[in-house]
Design a protein around this motif. Structure first.
Motif, PDB file in Angstrom:
ATOM      1  N   PRO A 171      41.565  41.656  25.225  1.00 49.19           N
ATOM      2  CA  PRO A 171      42.092  40.750  24.192  1.00 49.19           C
ATOM      3  C   PRO A 171      43.324  39.963  24.635  1.00 49.19           C
ATOM      4  CG  PRO A 171      42.484  43.063  23.629  1.00 49.19           C
ATOM      5  CD  PRO A 171      41.539  43.058  24.774  1.00 49.19           C
ATOM      6  N   ASP A 172      44.073  40.490  25.601  1.00 52.39           N
ATOM      7  CA  ASP A 172      45.293  39.797  26.034  1.00 52.39           C
ATOM      8  C   ASP A 172      45.049  38.784  27.153  1.00 52.39           C
ATOM      9  OD1 ASP A 172      46.791  41.261  24.224  1.00 52.39           O
ATOM     10  OD2 ASP A 172      47.191  42.871  25.666  1.00 52.39           O
ATOM     11  N   TYR A 173      43.828  38.768  27.680  1.00 53.88           N
ATOM     12  CA  TYR A 173      43.556  37.850  28.788  1.00 53.88           C
ATOM     13  C   TYR A 173      43.128  36.504  28.215  1.00 53.88           C
ATOM     14  CZ  TYR A 173      42.639  36.466  33.549  1.00 53.88           C
ATOM     15  OH  TYR A 173      42.714  35.839  34.768  1.00 53.88           O
ATOM     16  N   PRO A 174      43.827  35.419  28.557  1.00 52.75           N
ATOM     17  CA  PRO A 174      43.605  34.124  27.894  1.00 52.75           C
ATOM     18  C   PRO A 174      42.241  33.481  28.160  1.00 52.75           C
ATOM     19  CG  PRO A 174      45.741  34.186  29.000  1.00 52.75           C
ATOM     20  CD  PRO A 174      44.970  35.369  29.475  1.00 52.75           C
ATOM     21  N   ASP A 175      41.686  33.668  29.352  1.00 56.31           N
ATOM     22  CA  ASP A 175      40.448  32.973  29.732  1.00 56.31           C
ATOM     23  C   ASP A 175      39.297  33.969  29.801  1.00 56.31           C
ATOM     24  OD1 ASP A 175      38.472  31.368  30.734  1.00 56.31           O
ATOM     25  OD2 ASP A 175      39.593  30.646  32.457  1.00 56.31           O
ATOM     26  N   LYS A 176      38.281  33.744  28.966  1.00 49.87           N
ATOM     27  CA  LYS A 176      37.151  34.675  28.908  1.00 49.87           C
ATOM     28  C   LYS A 176      35.977  34.243  29.776  1.00 49.87           C
ATOM     29  CE  LYS A 176      39.436  36.738  25.583  1.00 49.87           C
ATOM     30  NZ  LYS A 176      40.264  37.927  25.883  1.00 49.87           N
ATOM     31  N   THR A 177      36.150  33.193  30.584  1.00 48.59           N
ATOM     32  CA  THR A 177      34.997  32.581  31.253  1.00 48.59           C
ATOM     33  C   THR A 177      34.884  32.885  32.740  1.00 48.59           C
ATOM     34  OG1 THR A 177      36.171  30.518  31.781  1.00 48.59           O
ATOM     35  CG2 THR A 177      35.130  30.664  29.603  1.00 48.59           C
ATOM     36  N   LEU A 178      35.645  33.829  33.262  1.00 47.60           N
ATOM     37  CA  LEU A 178      35.597  34.108  34.702  1.00 47.60           C
ATOM     38  C   LEU A 178      34.202  34.540  35.138  1.00 47.60           C
ATOM     39  CD1 LEU A 178      38.902  36.052  35.459  1.00 47.60           C
ATOM     40  CD2 LEU A 178      38.555  33.611  35.078  1.00 47.60           C
ATOM     41  N   ALA A 179      33.822  34.132  36.329  1.00 49.51           N
ATOM     42  CA  ALA A 179      32.602  34.651  36.957  1.00 49.51           C
ATOM     43  C   ALA A 179      32.902  36.033  37.514  1.00 49.51           C
ATOM     44  CB  ALA A 179      32.155  33.706  38.067  1.00 49.51           C
ATOM     45  N   GLY A 180      31.875  36.696  38.040  1.00 49.85           N
ATOM     46  CA  GLY A 180      32.087  38.000  38.644  1.00 49.85           C
ATOM     47  C   GLY A 180      33.100  37.935  39.762  1.00 49.85           C
ATOM     48  N   VAL A 181      33.046  36.850  40.548  1.00 44.65           N
ATOM     49  CA  VAL A 181      33.970  36.712  41.666  1.00 44.65           C
ATOM     50  C   VAL A 181      35.398  36.502  41.176  1.00 44.65           C
ATOM     51  CG1 VAL A 181      33.754  34.187  41.953  1.00 44.65           C
ATOM     52  CG2 VAL A 181      34.218  35.624  43.947  1.00 44.65           C
ATOM     53  N   GLY A 182      35.559  35.894  40.005  1.00 41.52           N
ATOM     54  CA  GLY A 182      36.900  35.729  39.442  1.00 41.52           C
ATOM     55  C   GLY A 182      37.512  37.065  39.079  1.00 41.52           C
ATOM     56  N   VAL A 183      36.698  37.942  38.494  1.00 42.59           N
ATOM     57  CA  VAL A 183      37.177  39.281  38.135  1.00 42.59           C
ATOM     58  C   VAL A 183      37.493  40.076  39.395  1.00 42.59           C
ATOM     59  CG1 VAL A 183      36.651  41.405  36.885  1.00 42.59           C
ATOM     60  CG2 VAL A 183      35.811  39.213  36.005  1.00 42.59           C
TER      61      VAL A 183
END
Length: 677
Positions: A171-183
């Motif tokens: 809930p505290d992370y602003p961007d919910k659209t990361l790809a797997g590689v972003g995570v």
């Protein structure tokens, strides 16, 4: 009339500022000038503290760590980033696995988990894991700690992993659209305690290839990842680009999306060891890199060939009246089903499922477009599947063959509840052709990199005329032309439709670009779609055009193969093939003498006249009509009878004027005459 492939949705842009500012505001681009400093703190992700603590402890204690990735570009780049990070931290007991699509299927594999459970202490997934309820339970029962990093749709029940890092659980992370590689990149950042600059090139590749939103943090990833790629030291990437004829210096998001991504993905689609790409991206061995690069290039070409074959077969199975496309076939390439589904969806403007059958199981992929939510629909039918997962617009599945007909009928019912009549939509910005210039196009560059939710601008310009239309390309399958006076245009794979662009009232949709030749810049439009309203008239009077007509479906068209004035209002397309021969004055004199001597010409007499005067029958028939109009002859019952001297000039008769019209006048004048009826 030529209908467009897509439903054009003209965007109303906010007022104020230049075009780039208006587009930026419309797309919701939060910060066009965002830099690396604007990235979010990785520890805002729920579970990051626990994951970092557990992994660092495993490294320090020399525990057996296992990275479980995925066979697509996102999963492979995620695996490389985490593997390189752990090795940089000093982990010596770390291994990885990229699933075999054909053996393990999509997501966590119980077969593989059972194999590795006795030999590992900690399993970390990248780009997958949240669908592995039973698989994670098995590992936990066998004393393995599990950290899941994923970005896919969350199931109703989550696996009982030790840690799950997922933006939708943060809930505290602003961007919910990361790809797997972003995570995975964020995890690497957390583990290193500093920004992992060396991973930016891979971060860009995985992000673009997975087609996630490029409005927020992903846009920063790709923007700076492209800069890193242009000076990458990874020999594998350089080798891939070399074989594709691409230059590092001009690399951009399109190079990733259309050159690098497809080649990496081709390995997972066709080969049983997609993990070889992980080694390839990390290797410094010149000989091994060249060998693997050749293999990847050959695999990509084979992928292209097989997709063509599958698509040709699948298209013949499509029922035009069905609300949704679902086709299956024994022996199709499992890893190619998604590509074929995408192609069918684009061509028929319908959500599509493509499956291949092996024994009693069908496996494959689905593609959709708004407003039909694939994931929601497939989840509603989950009891039918052996395995299913994915997103709203793309999914993978396996299902028993005995359930296929039920799946088909139930999916039809769900599709019929959604209005898909407008087909695939395409957002466009309407602009006057004369407003397009190099300065305008270059002003849009600050919106790059382009991608999902921040697409490269597509403009609609209406009622334009194309000139200097040329078929180009090695296979003569593309078109080059001039629109108006100052914009050049390219239309890929439209070579066989060059005649369509001869219409003077083209509405064209395309992407703007700057063409540079000999240091001179000019505005260019890459045509993506086009339409023509009203009746189309095509000049097919040449020998080459007549040969081309044999390949065109004219079942709903009017083909005028002899000079005649006909009503064209009931047709969308009119092909003019009539190219009459204009009789000479001597030929008129010779026919006059022949007719005056014989007095009457019946069918046999006409044949005799044709042979003796050496005038072809169509021309001779037209000359007889002219004689009727000049009162030289009159019509009898099956014959022409001589009357006397002409009462006027043959050039002024309706028939001669018609011959002259179809022989010498441009198609626009013929069109005007026919439309005037």
């Amino acid at each position: 009339m030529k209908k467009s492939k897509y439903h054009w949705q003209v965007i109303t842009l906010p007022k104020g500022g230049g075009l780039a500012d208006q587009i930026s505001a419309h797309n919701g681009l939060k910060n066009p000038d965002a830099t690396l400093e604007d990235m979010n703190d990785p520890f805002l992700l729920t579970g990051m503290d626990e994951a970092v603590e557990r992994i660092l402890a495993a490294v320090e204690n020399e525990e057996r760590i296992y990275i479980y990735g995925d066979y697509d570009c996102d999963g492979i780049t995620s695996t490389v980033i985490l593997l390189e990070t752990l090795r940089e931290l000093g982990a010596e007991n770390v291994d990885y696995y990229i699933p075999n699509r054909f053996l393990d299927g999509y997501g966590p594999s119980m077969r593989k988990y059972e194999e590795i459970a006795p030999d590992i202490d900690l399993l970390i997934t990248v780009d997958n894991g949240v669908s592995g309820l039973a698989e994670v339970a098995y590992l936990k029962e066998h004393g393995v700690d599990v950290i899941l990093t994923d970005h896919h749709e969350l199931p109703a029940e989550l696996p009982a992993a030790d840690v799950i890092i997922h933006t939708h659980l943060s809930p505290d992370y602003p961007d919910k659209t990361l790809a797997g590689v972003g995570v995975a990149f964020k995890l690497a950042w957390g583990l290193l305690g500093e920004f992992p600059e060396n991973a930016l090139d891979l971060l860009a590749i995985g992000t673009v290839a997975d087609m996630v939103s490029l409005l927020d943090e992903n846009r920063i990833f790709v923007k700076y990842g492209i800069k890193a790629l242009r000076k990458t030291k990874r020999k594998g990437i350089k080798a891939l680009l070399n074989r594709a004829g691409q230059d590092l210096a001009t690399l951009n998001e399109e190079t990733i999306g259309f050159t690098i991504g497809p080649r990496i993905n081709a390995v997972g689609r066709l080969l049983e060891n997609p993990g070889l790409v992980v080694d390839f991206l990390m290797s410094d061995d010149d000989e091994a890199i060249e060998t693997t690069a050749d293999l990847i290039e050959a695999t990509n070409k084979e992928r292209q060939r097989l997709v063509e074959e599958m698509a040709d077969t699948a298209e013949k199975m499509v029922e035009p009246t069905d609300p949704l496309i679902i086709v299956w076939h024994e022996g199709w390439g499992e890893g190619l089903c998604g590509l074929v589904a995408s192609r069918l969806m684009q061509k028929f403007s319908k959500p599509t499922i493509v499956l291949t059958i092996k024994y009693d199981i069908a496996k494959g992929s689905a593609r959709s477009f708004e407003p039909f939510d694939l994931f929601a629909s497939l989840t509603e039918l989950k009891p039918l599947f052996e395995k299913v997962g994915g997103h709203a617009l793309a999914a993978g599945m396996s299902i028993k063959v005995e359930n296929l007909e039920t799946l088909k009928q139930e999916m039809f019912k769900l599709a019929e509840k959604v209005d898909l009549s407008e087909g695939l939509g395409k957002d466009v910005i309407e602009i006057n052709l004369e407003d397009i210039d190099v300065k305008l196009i270059e002003s849009l560059d600050k919106l790059a990199p382009f991608g999902m939710d921040n697409p490269k601008i597509e403009v609609l310009t209406r009622d334009v005329t194309a000139s200097n239309i040329k078929i180009i390309g090695q296979k003569r399958n593309h078109l080059k032309m001039q629109l108006g006076s100052s914009v050049s245009a390219l239309a890929w794979n439209e070579g066989e439709n060059d005649y369509e662009f001869t219409s003077s009232n083209l509405d064209v949709v395309g992407k703007l670009s700057v063409n540079e030749w000999n240091s001179v810049k000019s505005a260019q439009l890459i045509i993506e779609d086009y339409k023509i309203d009203g009746v189309q008239f095509f000049d097919f009077r040449s020998k080459a055009r007549k040969a081309q007509l044999q390949k065109i479906d004219t079942s709903d068209a009017l083909v005028i193969d002899k000079p005649q004035l006909v009503n064209v209002k009931d047709y969308d397309r009119v092909f003019i093939t009539s190219d009459p021969r204009i009789p000479t004055r001597d030929e008129f004199n010779n026919l006059y003498k022949f007719l005056s001597e014989h007095k009457k010409l019946d069918k046999q007499g006409l044949l005799d006249a044709s042979q003796q005067l050496r005038i072809d029958l169509p021309t001779l028939s037209a000359m007889i009509n002219i004689f009727y109009e000049l009162n030289v002859a009159k019509k009898g019952e099956g014959y022409a009878e001589f009357v006397g001297k002409p009462t006027g000039k043959f050039e002024e008769t309706p028939t001669y004027k018609l011959l002259d019209l179809f022989k010498y006048h441009p198609i626009s004048e013929i069109k005007e005459e026919l439309n005037g009826l």
